[in-house]
Enzyme design. Structure first.
Site, PDB file in Angstrom:
ATOM      1  N   ASN A 211      23.885  10.240  40.119  1.00 28.35           N
ATOM      2  CA  ASN A 211      22.814   9.569  40.460  1.00 28.35           C
ATOM      3  C   ASN A 211      23.507   7.967  40.320  1.00 28.35           C
ATOM      4  O   ASN A 211      24.672   7.788  40.021  1.00 28.35           O
ATOM      5  CB  ASN A 211      21.409   9.540  39.383  1.00 28.35           C
ATOM      6  N   PRO A 307      20.144  20.731  30.036  1.00 26.35           N
ATOM      7  CA  PRO A 307      19.578  20.808  28.965  1.00 26.35           C
ATOM      8  C   PRO A 307      19.100  19.302  28.721  1.00 26.35           C
ATOM      9  O   PRO A 307      19.563  18.214  29.184  1.00 26.35           O
ATOM     10  CB  PRO A 307      20.598  21.084  27.814  1.00 26.35           C
ATOM     11  N   LYS A 340       6.386  10.725  27.588  1.00 24.41           N
ATOM     12  CA  LYS A 340       7.504  11.017  27.030  1.00 24.41           C
ATOM     13  C   LYS A 340       7.860  10.675  25.590  1.00 24.41           C
ATOM     14  O   LYS A 340       8.318  11.538  24.924  1.00 24.41           O
ATOM     15  CB  LYS A 340       8.784  10.153  27.982  1.00 24.41           C
TER      16      LYS A 340
END
Ligand code: C5P
Length: 406
Positions: A211, A307, A340
């Site tokens: 990214n 993960p 979150k």
């Protein structure tokens, strides 16, 4: 006890005056506050106190000569100037101040001051008459114009038998003044772990999924935490950034590797700041050799989830560090960040809107909102470095609160 100068490198320059004997005490008291000391002496200073004294106390060779090939090849005047976070000249004689005012560089100490980009602090000490003279006061005015900080001499008995202004400032006041000049010591004694940059997930030996993260915000936070006195480890995906001084770097490529390195040091970590833009998916089975073009118009890659490092850490049983996450969002910034914060059971989350290219992944600027228990604080657009310092202040405050309230 909080050490107010931990991680700070101070070059103590000593010039020729009777107060030179106090430089030994200055060296020790600065070390008591955690500073690393190097020393430089003019030849006149060596008539009052021996280099051996300062060498033994500072545990470093004393810098004495500008044109000494041996010391210059070990650490030359430019390197000493770069090494220091602050240069303190104490005592500074009338003669040294005059030469500093002229911008001279014909001896080691003036050359170091001229080469330095860090803060230079001058603590004058001389006979009261010499101090009062226009010549000295004009020189003082001149060096102040150059942002050299002056620690004004005290009034009282002088070694020459006179009474007046000219005594070196009390050592404890010099140490206090220097400590205050560094912005913060809010994370003194803390072990901080920062993850930063992107991760790369291999497709085959030459291709990867990644990214646009530059790592700038994470690196700036690592540096700000170090400046606040913490021992900092930075686990970084591939970036082009220089590693901040005195930050321990651990380079990784993939999310799996980042998790492994994070877990290996998490037990000794007090504060975990997860800034990395970890890839969310990896290639299920990367090819062991380069995938060849076959003439097919399509190629499918099977992806599986990486993960979630932050989640793994927040789920840790037992000693869990104070945990800070980042939420890079393009819409519903606050709502998504709050979600979150809850779902990953974080102490703080830093929300930033990455849809705005002026504060996006590669920009030097950022604008964020920090959310936590009874905390909703927006930091307006500023450089990633300034923002990092502000974030470290909030993190230190909230971390301290969490310790006091269990
Ligand atoms: O869920 P999301 O990816 O938006 O969460 C962002 C936060 O989680 C960041 O702090 C990021 O460093 C962390 N993260 C992680 N491992 C992942 C994905 C995100 O640690 N696989």
């Amino acid at each position: 006890m909080t050490k107010r100068l931990s991680n700070k490198r101070i070059l103590l320059g000593v010039t020729g005056g009777i107060a030179a004997y106090k430089s030994a005490e200055i060296c020790r008291r600065l070390q008591d506050e955690g500073a690393e000391i190097r020393t430089a002496m003019t030849s006149a200073a060596q008539k009052f106190i021996t280099p051996l004294t300062l060498q033994a106390l500072s545990r470093n060779p004393v810098h004495l000569d500008l044109l000494d090939a041996q010391t210059e090849s070990a650490m030359g005047h430019i390197e000493v100037a770069r090494w220091a976070d602050l240069i303190l000249i104490a005592p500074a004689s009338a003669d040294f101040i005059s030469r500093l005012a002229q911008g001279r560089s014909d001896d080691l100490l003036t050359a170091i001051c001229l080469a330095a980009d860090c803060k230079v602090v001058v603590a004058p000490s001389m006979n009261r008459s010499m101090w009062e003279k226009n010549a000295t006061q004009n020189n003082m005015g001149e060096i102040q114009k150059r942002k050299i900080k002056i620690l004004n001499p005290d009034e009282g008995d002088q070694a020459c038998g006179e009474v007046g202004v000219g005594r070196l400032m009390e050592v404890r006041n010099i140490v206090n003044a220097l400590s205050e000049m560094f912005e913060t010591h809010s994370l003194s004694g803390k072990q901080v772990l920062v993850t930063a940059g992107p991760t790369r997930e291999a497709i085959d030996p030459v291709r990867y999924i990644s990214n646009h993260s530059s790592g700038k915000q994470g690196y700036a936070i690592a540096e700000a935490a170090m400046e606040a006195g913490a021992a900092v480890t930075l686990i970084s995906g591939p970036t082009n950034l220089p590693v901040p001084a005195r930050v321990k770097i651990v380079n990784v490529e993939s999310a799996d590797e980042m998790l492994e390195k994070t877990l290996s040091i998490i037990e000794s970590t007090d504060i975990f700041i997860s800034v990395a833009a970890v890839a969310d998916f990896k290639v299920e089975s990367p090819a062991s050799s380069k995938i060849k073009k076959t003439g097919e118009l399509k190629l499918s890659l099977e992806l599986s989830k990486t993960p979630d490092i932050l989640l793994e850490i927040s789920k840790l049983n037992g000693r869990k560090p104070f945990t800070v996450g980042f939420a890079a969002e393009t819409e519903n910034l606050i709502k998504n960040a709050e979600k979150k914060l809850r779902e990953k059971d974080l102490d703080l989350i830093v929300a930033n809107n990455v849809s705005d290219p002026t504060i996006g992944f590669n920009s030097d600027l950022n604008e964020v909102t920090v959310l936590g228990h009874q905390l909703h604080k927006t930091f307006p657009k500023s450089s990633k470095k300034t923002l990092a310092r502000n974030l470290v202040v909030v993190i230190a405050e909230k971390c301290l609160d969490s310790i006091s309230y269990g």
